[in-house]
Enzyme design. Structure first.
Site, mmCIF file in Angstrom:
data_model
loop_
_atom_site.group_PDB
_atom_site.id
_atom_site.type_symbol
_atom_site.label_atom_id
_atom_site.label_comp_id
_atom_site.label_asym_id
_atom_site.label_seq_id
_atom_site.Cartn_x
_atom_site.Cartn_y
_atom_site.Cartn_z
ATOM 1 N N TYR A 32 26.985 36.161 11.079
ATOM 2 C CA TYR A 32 25.570 36.616 11.487
ATOM 3 C C TYR A 32 25.100 37.989 10.965
ATOM 4 O O TYR A 32 25.284 38.702 11.090
ATOM 5 C CB TYR A 32 25.582 36.749 12.955
ATOM 6 C CG TYR A 32 26.073 35.562 14.132
ATOM 7 C CD1 TYR A 32 25.630 34.190 13.786
ATOM 8 C CD2 TYR A 32 27.165 35.593 14.652
ATOM 9 C CE1 TYR A 32 25.951 33.300 14.629
ATOM 10 C CE2 TYR A 32 27.803 34.686 15.405
ATOM 11 C CZ TYR A 32 27.087 33.584 15.420
ATOM 12 O OH TYR A 32 27.679 32.370 16.304
ATOM 13 N N TRP A 36 19.742 39.939 15.365
ATOM 14 C CA TRP A 36 19.362 39.195 16.511
ATOM 15 C C TRP A 36 18.914 39.785 17.647
ATOM 16 O O TRP A 36 19.414 40.782 18.204
ATOM 17 C CB TRP A 36 20.685 38.216 16.838
ATOM 18 C CG TRP A 36 20.864 36.905 16.311
ATOM 19 C CD1 TRP A 36 20.820 35.756 16.919
ATOM 20 C CD2 TRP A 36 21.164 36.548 15.018
ATOM 21 N NE1 TRP A 36 20.805 34.824 15.864
ATOM 22 C CE2 TRP A 36 21.023 35.342 14.561
ATOM 23 C CE3 TRP A 36 21.770 37.453 13.624
ATOM 24 C CZ2 TRP A 36 21.468 34.457 13.816
ATOM 25 C CZ3 TRP A 36 21.957 36.713 12.655
ATOM 26 C CH2 TRP A 36 21.961 35.651 12.547
ATOM 27 N N TRP A 38 18.711 39.191 21.367
ATOM 28 C CA TRP A 38 19.513 39.675 22.520
ATOM 29 C C TRP A 38 20.613 40.313 22.445
ATOM 30 O O TRP A 38 20.985 41.312 22.956
ATOM 31 C CB TRP A 38 19.376 38.639 23.617
ATOM 32 C CG TRP A 38 20.214 37.536 23.772
ATOM 33 C CD1 TRP A 38 20.951 36.772 22.360
ATOM 34 C CD2 TRP A 38 20.855 36.997 24.679
ATOM 35 N NE1 TRP A 38 21.883 36.158 22.528
ATOM 36 C CE2 TRP A 38 21.688 35.767 23.868
ATOM 37 C CE3 TRP A 38 20.977 37.011 25.965
ATOM 38 C CZ2 TRP A 38 22.590 34.986 24.895
ATOM 39 C CZ3 TRP A 38 21.716 36.033 26.846
ATOM 40 C CH2 TRP A 38 22.369 35.139 26.264
ATOM 41 N N GLN A 110 14.384 34.687 21.883
ATOM 42 C CA GLN A 110 15.636 34.572 22.755
ATOM 43 C C GLN A 110 15.472 35.240 23.969
ATOM 44 O O GLN A 110 14.539 35.972 24.374
ATOM 45 C CB GLN A 110 16.779 35.523 21.685
ATOM 46 C CG GLN A 110 17.727 34.465 20.845
ATOM 47 C CD GLN A 110 18.957 35.380 20.545
ATOM 48 O OE1 GLN A 110 18.741 36.429 20.343
ATOM 49 N NE2 GLN A 110 19.872 34.474 20.254
ATOM 50 N N GLY A 170 19.822 31.342 23.825
ATOM 51 C CA GLY A 170 21.067 32.114 23.813
ATOM 52 C C GLY A 170 22.335 31.533 23.816
ATOM 53 O O GLY A 170 23.472 31.796 23.449
ATOM 54 N N ASP A 172 23.435 28.215 22.510
ATOM 55 C CA ASP A 172 23.005 27.196 21.687
ATOM 56 C C ASP A 172 23.371 25.820 21.930
ATOM 57 O O ASP A 172 22.502 24.865 21.958
ATOM 58 C CB ASP A 172 23.758 27.639 20.240
ATOM 59 C CG ASP A 172 23.269 28.993 19.593
ATOM 60 O OD1 ASP A 172 22.479 29.811 20.502
ATOM 61 O OD2 ASP A 172 23.466 29.477 18.647
ATOM 62 N N TRP A 361 29.300 27.157 23.168
ATOM 63 C CA TRP A 361 28.894 27.288 24.573
ATOM 64 C C TRP A 361 29.113 26.101 25.468
ATOM 65 O O TRP A 361 28.519 25.894 26.775
ATOM 66 C CB TRP A 361 27.416 27.542 24.590
ATOM 67 C CG TRP A 361 26.978 28.731 24.123
ATOM 68 C CD1 TRP A 361 26.705 29.005 22.717
ATOM 69 C CD2 TRP A 361 26.766 30.161 24.948
ATOM 70 N NE1 TRP A 361 26.112 30.418 22.750
ATOM 71 C CE2 TRP A 361 26.355 31.109 23.935
ATOM 72 C CE3 TRP A 361 27.006 30.488 26.030
ATOM 73 C CZ2 TRP A 361 26.192 32.352 24.288
ATOM 74 C CZ3 TRP A 361 26.954 31.819 26.441
ATOM 75 C CH2 TRP A 361 26.529 32.863 25.508
ATOM 76 N N GLU A 404 34.062 36.709 19.753
ATOM 77 C CA GLU A 404 32.750 36.295 20.131
ATOM 78 C C GLU A 404 32.877 35.524 21.321
ATOM 79 O O GLU A 404 32.130 35.527 22.297
ATOM 80 C CB GLU A 404 32.251 35.202 19.042
ATOM 81 C CG GLU A 404 31.076 35.043 19.072
ATOM 82 C CD GLU A 404 30.423 33.863 17.823
ATOM 83 O OE1 GLU A 404 31.170 33.594 17.227
ATOM 84 O OE2 GLU A 404 29.100 33.689 18.149
HETATM 85 C C1 GLC Z 1 24.847 32.510 18.621
HETATM 86 C C2 GLC Z 1 24.768 32.556 19.993
HETATM 87 C C3 GLC Z 1 23.610 33.443 20.183
HETATM 88 C C4 GLC Z 1 23.715 34.832 19.497
HETATM 89 C C5 GLC Z 1 24.018 34.513 17.923
HETATM 90 C C6 GLC Z 1 24.249 35.837 17.219
HETATM 91 O O1 GLC Z 1 23.601 31.868 17.860
HETATM 92 O O2 GLC Z 1 24.718 31.455 20.583
HETATM 93 O O3 GLC Z 1 23.445 33.581 21.721
HETATM 94 O O4 GLC Z 1 22.453 35.607 19.848
HETATM 95 O O5 GLC Z 1 24.795 33.605 17.918
HETATM 96 O O6 GLC Z 1 25.424 36.554 17.932
#
Ligand code: GLC
Length: 436
Positions: A32, A36, A38, A110, A170, A172, A361, A404
């Site tokens: 990532y 992002w 949240w 989000q 959030g 996914d 998830w 994570e």
């Molecule tokens: C994934 C998670 C999401 C989070 C993102 C970055 O997409 O599901 O909730 O914000 O990763 O960590």
């Protein structure tokens, strides 16, 4: 390891993921590489404990990409990266006439955590005058964001807002969405996944699931991300208890902060009106008597989605259930998710045949949900269970690292930390858990 050692390690994770030039923190290296929404909120709570400046910069970086209509996107592409798909070229946020002119973003959002994050920052940071000043400069932006939700995401004007994409939740690839995928028949897109070059594919969504995800974006793009059109046409239209609980908690926090700031009677009045309507409707529409917990509502197909997930218990964080209902949902959580051979709290009902202990998830424990549950349980006086959630979170991180997500089964012998390592919100919220 002492708590202080763990906190130091967590600070190192956060500091390493902080991008000094742009002033934001990536969730995790490789997997990532952008900001992002949240994640940033949770990260700011962690920074608030030891570096108020970084906490403030994190929030500012997110708000710098707010759209002119108040919308705050789910990813801000501050930089280029070829380690992530789908990137800015796919999302094309500029299709929306009011999208940020300065930043490339996605056209989805989000869970709206910023309101309560500002309140957490106020409570944690010692220099109250300075942090209140910061809040004064930014609070109206968050208010505008909430106004946007209630104006454009609530077609029935009932106080509950919809999400149009699973990435907005959030959570996914939750099994909650499986039946919605069953109503769709997207093309097989040709694309090159990047996530599965960083993480074992067994722990990530499937390619076919990505077809659904991309198709929803294509529908939104075909209408320039116009939310009225999305409400009319998107096959995915859901009132999510986690998302709405975050908004309600943030409304409550904004009321408290405007009271501290003073001279904000009109805003407080509006927030109170939103709040009353939202909490009443939430309890009427999203509670499921049979399951003894809150559930998602499929607004497109007009029915409750009758499955338990960790989102089913999140309303306890936002003061939504009355005492009696809180007892019911906590009992459900303990009966279904809380057996002694499991860490709390699995993200999906372990007794369901859709449960998968390793897949994102669809079962694993996530630290941000645990943090929300810990705070909510404590506020209703469930101290023992709150402490178990906290201890389980600390143990998982201490044993396996700042992953994570984690396997909820205590019997797992090998590494039970999955997804990305050195994951920012796991570090940030661990700091907060250990300091409160
Ligand atoms: C994934 C998670 C999401 C989070 C993102 C970055 O997409 O599901 O909730 O914000 O990763 O960590």
């Amino acid at each position: 390891m002492t708590n202080n050692d763990l906190i130091k390690k967590a600070e190192t994770v956060l500091n390493n993921n902080f991008k000094e030039d742009k002033g934001f923190t990536i969730p995790c290296e490789g997997l990532y590489p952008f900001q992002w929404n949240w994640d940033s909120g949770f990260i700011a709570v962690g920074f608030a404990h030891y570096d108020a400046n970084k906490a403030k910069r994190e929030v500012e970086a997110l708000l710098s990409a707010q759209w002119e209509n108040g919308f705050i996107p789910h990813i801000i592409f501050h930089n280029d990266s070829d380690t992530y798909f789908p990137g800015p070229e796919f999302h094309q946020s500029k299709l929306h006439p009011l999208a940020s002119k300065s930043h490339r973003t996605t056209g989805m959002t989000q869970p709206p955590v910023l309101g309560f994050v500002l309140k957490e920052m106020y409570d944690i940071i010692e220099d109250k005058a300075d942090i209140l000043n910061f809040i004064k400069q930014n609070i109206d932006k968050v208010f505008n964001n909430h106004q946007h939700f209630y104006t454009h995401r609530d077609p029935n004007q009932e106080g509950l807002v919809f999400i149009y994409h699973n990435w907005e939740s959030g959570t996914d690839n939750s099994p909650i969405w499986d039946d919605i995928w069953g109503t769709m028949d997207p093309p097989n897109y040709k694309f090159e996944r990047r996530d599965t070059t960083h993480v074992d594919a067994a722990q990530r969504p499937t390619n076919r699931e990505y077809d659904y995800y991309l198709h929803l974006i294509e529908i939104a793009k075909a209408h320039n991300y116009d939310e009225a059109k999305i409400a009319e046409l998107s096959p995915f239209l859901v009132q999510d208890p986690l998302f709405n609980a975050m908004l309600i908690k943030s409304n409550a926090a904004l009321i408290e902060l405007y009271e501290l700031i003073g001279d904000s009677e009109d805003k407080i009045k509006t927030l109170r009106q939103w709040q009353k309507k939202a909490i009443t409707r939430f309890n009427e529409k999203l509670f499921n008597e049979k399951l003894g917990a809150y559930v998602h509502y499929d607004l497109r197909n007009e029915k409750q989605i009758e499955f338990l997930s960790s989102s089913s218990f999140a309303p306890i964080f936002a003061d939504i259930p009355n005492e009696e209902r809180a007892e019911i949902i906590v009992k459900t959580m303990m009966d279904k998710f809380g057996s002694e051979d499991r860490y709390l709290c699995a993200s999906f009902d372990p007794s369901s045949d859709r449960f998968n202990p390793k897949k994102y998830w669809r079962g694993p424990v996530w630290i941000n949900l645990n943090w929300l549950l810990f705070k909510g349980l404590k506020s209703y006086g469930f101290y023992d269970i709150a402490n178990r959630v906290k201890d389980d979170s600390v143990q998982l991180i201490e044993r396996y690292g700042f992953y994570e997500y984690f396997d909820s089964r205590k019997s797992v012998k090998e590494n039970a930390g999955y997804g990305g390592n050195n994951f920012s919100w796991s570090a940030a919220l661990l700091i907060d858990l250990l300091k409160c």
